[in-house]
Design a protein around this motif. Sequence first.
Motif, PDB file in Angstrom:
ATOM      1  N   GLN A   1       1.002  -1.241  -0.082  1.00  0.00           N
ATOM      2  CA  GLN A   1      -0.115  -0.076   0.178  1.00  0.00           C
ATOM      3  C   GLN A   1       0.795   1.163   0.155  1.00  0.00           C
ATOM      4  O   GLN A   1       1.883   1.275   0.852  1.00  0.00           O
ATOM      5  N   GLN A   2       0.703   2.237  -0.922  1.00  0.00           N
ATOM      6  CA  GLN A   2       1.568   3.020  -0.932  1.00  0.00           C
ATOM      7  C   GLN A   2       2.125   4.194  -0.070  1.00  0.00           C
ATOM      8  O   GLN A   2       0.974   4.442   0.931  1.00  0.00           O
ATOM      9  N   THR A   3       3.146   4.367   0.118  1.00  0.00           N
ATOM     10  CA  THR A   3       3.638   5.335   1.117  1.00  0.00           C
ATOM     11  C   THR A   3       3.575   6.462   0.830  1.00  0.00           C
ATOM     12  O   THR A   3       4.039   6.761  -0.389  1.00  0.00           O
ATOM     13  N   PRO A   4       3.456   7.824   1.660  1.00  0.00           N
ATOM     14  CA  PRO A   4       3.604   9.120   0.894  1.00  0.00           C
ATOM     15  C   PRO A   4       5.045   9.203   0.618  1.00  0.00           C
ATOM     16  O   PRO A   4       6.103   8.856   1.205  1.00  0.00           O
ATOM     17  N   ARG A   5       5.079   9.976  -0.522  1.00  0.00           N
ATOM     18  CA  ARG A   5       6.557  10.429  -1.137  1.00  0.00           C
ATOM     19  C   ARG A   5       7.103  11.546  -0.163  1.00  0.00           C
ATOM     20  O   ARG A   5       8.175  11.909  -0.475  1.00  0.00           O
ATOM     21  N   PHE A   6       6.185  12.306   0.294  1.00  0.00           N
ATOM     22  CA  PHE A   6       6.442  13.674   0.916  1.00  0.00           C
ATOM     23  C   PHE A   6       6.115  13.665   2.416  1.00  0.00           C
ATOM     24  O   PHE A   6       5.147  13.511   2.770  1.00  0.00           O
ATOM     25  N   LEU A   7       7.243  13.553   3.211  1.00  0.00           N
ATOM     26  CA  LEU A   7       7.131  13.747   4.647  1.00  0.00           C
ATOM     27  C   LEU A   7       7.852  14.913   5.187  1.00  0.00           C
ATOM     28  O   LEU A   7       9.050  15.107   5.032  1.00  0.00           O
ATOM     29  N   LYS A   8       6.839  15.904   5.776  1.00  0.00           N
ATOM     30  CA  LYS A   8       7.501  16.931   6.060  1.00  0.00           C
ATOM     31  C   LYS A   8       7.064  17.560   7.523  1.00  0.00           C
ATOM     32  O   LYS A   8       5.911  17.239   7.834  1.00  0.00           O
ATOM     33  N   GLY A   9       8.003  18.512   7.994  1.00  0.00           N
ATOM     34  CA  GLY A   9       7.384  19.105   9.347  1.00  0.00           C
ATOM     35  C   GLY A   9       6.542  20.098   8.987  1.00  0.00           C
ATOM     36  O   GLY A   9       6.792  21.002   8.110  1.00  0.00           O
ATOM     37  N   ILE A  10       5.572  20.330   9.734  1.00  0.00           N
ATOM     38  CA  ILE A  10       4.497  21.378   9.687  1.00  0.00           C
ATOM     39  C   ILE A  10       4.770  22.694  10.277  1.00  0.00           C
ATOM     40  O   ILE A  10       4.248  23.669   9.869  1.00  0.00           O
ATOM     41  N   GLU A  11       5.935  22.503  11.061  1.00  0.00           N
ATOM     42  CA  GLU A  11       6.137  23.665  11.865  1.00  0.00           C
ATOM     43  C   GLU A  11       7.202  24.662  11.145  1.00  0.00           C
ATOM     44  O   GLU A  11       7.211  25.906  11.271  1.00  0.00           O
TER      45      GLU A  11
ATOM     46  N   SER B   1      -3.471  12.315   0.294  1.00  0.00           N
ATOM     47  CA  SER B   1      -2.877  11.853   1.565  1.00  0.00           C
ATOM     48  C   SER B   1      -2.165  10.699   1.133  1.00  0.00           C
ATOM     49  O   SER B   1      -1.270  10.116   2.184  1.00  0.00           O
ATOM     50  N   ASP B   2      -2.140  10.075  -0.046  1.00  0.00           N
ATOM     51  CA  ASP B   2      -1.329   8.870  -0.314  1.00  0.00           C
ATOM     52  C   ASP B   2       0.166   9.407  -0.644  1.00  0.00           C
ATOM     53  O   ASP B   2       0.916   8.766  -0.802  1.00  0.00           O
ATOM     54  N   GLN B   3       0.134  10.771  -1.205  1.00  0.00           N
ATOM     55  CA  GLN B   3       1.381  11.344  -1.267  1.00  0.00           C
ATOM     56  C   GLN B   3       2.009  12.116  -0.421  1.00  0.00           C
ATOM     57  O   GLN B   3       3.310  12.267  -0.280  1.00  0.00           O
ATOM     58  N   PHE B   4       1.483  12.620   0.639  1.00  0.00           N
ATOM     59  CA  PHE B   4       2.067  13.625   1.585  1.00  0.00           C
ATOM     60  C   PHE B   4       1.522  13.101   3.214  1.00  0.00           C
ATOM     61  O   PHE B   4       0.357  12.589   3.574  1.00  0.00           O
ATOM     62  N   GLN B   5       2.308  13.168   3.975  1.00  0.00           N
ATOM     63  CA  GLN B   5       2.202  13.089   5.236  1.00  0.00           C
ATOM     64  C   GLN B   5       3.234  14.129   6.155  1.00  0.00           C
ATOM     65  O   GLN B   5       4.153  14.495   5.909  1.00  0.00           O
ATOM     66  N   PHE B   6       2.245  14.821   7.035  1.00  0.00           N
ATOM     67  CA  PHE B   6       2.872  15.875   7.937  1.00  0.00           C
ATOM     68  C   PHE B   6       3.255  15.553   9.207  1.00  0.00           C
ATOM     69  O   PHE B   6       2.482  14.758   9.807  1.00  0.00           O
ATOM     70  N   LYS B   7       4.047  16.015   9.718  1.00  0.00           N
ATOM     71  CA  LYS B   7       4.651  15.743  11.311  1.00  0.00           C
ATOM     72  C   LYS B   7       4.883  17.031  11.907  1.00  0.00           C
ATOM     73  O   LYS B   7       5.162  18.142  11.272  1.00  0.00           O
ATOM     74  N   VAL B   8       4.768  16.920  13.110  1.00  0.00           N
ATOM     75  CA  VAL B   8       5.099  18.152  13.992  1.00  0.00           C
ATOM     76  C   VAL B   8       5.871  17.860  15.277  1.00  0.00           C
ATOM     77  O   VAL B   8       5.443  16.734  15.789  1.00  0.00           O
ATOM     78  N   LEU B   9       6.685  18.499  15.641  1.00  0.00           N
ATOM     79  CA  LEU B   9       7.447  18.072  16.907  1.00  0.00           C
ATOM     80  C   LEU B   9       6.864  18.935  18.068  1.00  0.00           C
ATOM     81  O   LEU B   9       6.496  20.011  18.187  1.00  0.00           O
ATOM     82  N   ARG B  10       6.241  17.968  18.997  1.00  0.00           N
ATOM     83  CA  ARG B  10       5.967  18.620  20.239  1.00  0.00           C
ATOM     84  C   ARG B  10       6.718  18.382  21.474  1.00  0.00           C
ATOM     85  O   ARG B  10       7.274  17.330  21.665  1.00  0.00           O
ATOM     86  N   LYS B  11       6.748  19.286  22.122  1.00  0.00           N
ATOM     87  CA  LYS B  11       7.713  19.256  23.499  1.00  0.00           C
ATOM     88  C   LYS B  11       7.013  19.697  24.765  1.00  0.00           C
ATOM     89  O   LYS B  11       5.986  20.377  24.558  1.00  0.00           O
ATOM     90  N   ARG B  12       7.273  18.960  25.739  1.00  0.00           N
ATOM     91  CA  ARG B  12       6.783  19.189  26.952  1.00  0.00           C
ATOM     92  C   ARG B  12       7.730  20.106  27.898  1.00  0.00           C
ATOM     93  O   ARG B  12       8.987  20.098  27.770  1.00  0.00           O
TER      94      ARG B  12
END
Length: 244
Positions: free
Chosen positions: A76-86, A233-244
């Motif tokens: 199943q296709q994994t996103p080609r683009f994984l980027k930090g949204i920050e 959504s099959d091409q892009f996945q967004f991530k964000v760094l969250r800190k405590r």
Amino acid sequence: MDLIKQDSRPLYLRVKEYIENKIKKEIYKPGDRLPSETALSNELGVSRATLREALRVLEEEGKIVKHQGIGTFVNQQTPRFLKGIEELVSVTKTIENAGYTPGSKVLRLEEIYPDDKLSKKMRLDSSHKILKIERIRTADNQPVVYCLDHLGLKYLENGISKRDFQGSLFKLLENKYGIFIKYALTHIVPYITDKSLAEKLDIKEKSPLLLLEQYHYDTDERMILFSQNYFRSDQFQFKVLRKR
């Protein structure tokens, strides 16, 4: 296959690339079962040992998956683009950073008067015209993002041309209008594709998308640009760094 044998690289790598290209072009689609080893080795004119080595590497890279006694399937296709949204980066730069060639197809470019809802979003009086830009953004000629952008015409004093909007809006604003986008307030909204948008992005109706609604501000704290970007959504996945 003659074209494979003419290449000077190790044979299993050429076989791997051949299968990889078929996956990339969606001749073999996510979830499809690959032809049998016998059929593939005959098609390519290589030994089964060479084919198995190519398949082993593809499996290690997560592009195919083997099910014992059933067959080998395209993962199943994994996103080609994984980027930090920050980090605020243009779609053009995101595609370039991932190693693909960005492209743009302008579907519509028109001057309109905003309705009450849009004028409030853009902090403009409804008597002030805005420029509505509708585009499809591509990576290696494959549609990956549908962009709907709105710019206040009062900021575009140097005139507008359709060819100006083939690339990054950020660069255009900087180079032609002297406007530097400093930051954006972003809302991430899950979205289900309707028929019209599915046709534009070359995907199935009711496919999931990630809608980023963004309010862009310049160095003078002016709200310059309101954008609605619909990411596959099959091409892009967004991530964000969250800190405590």
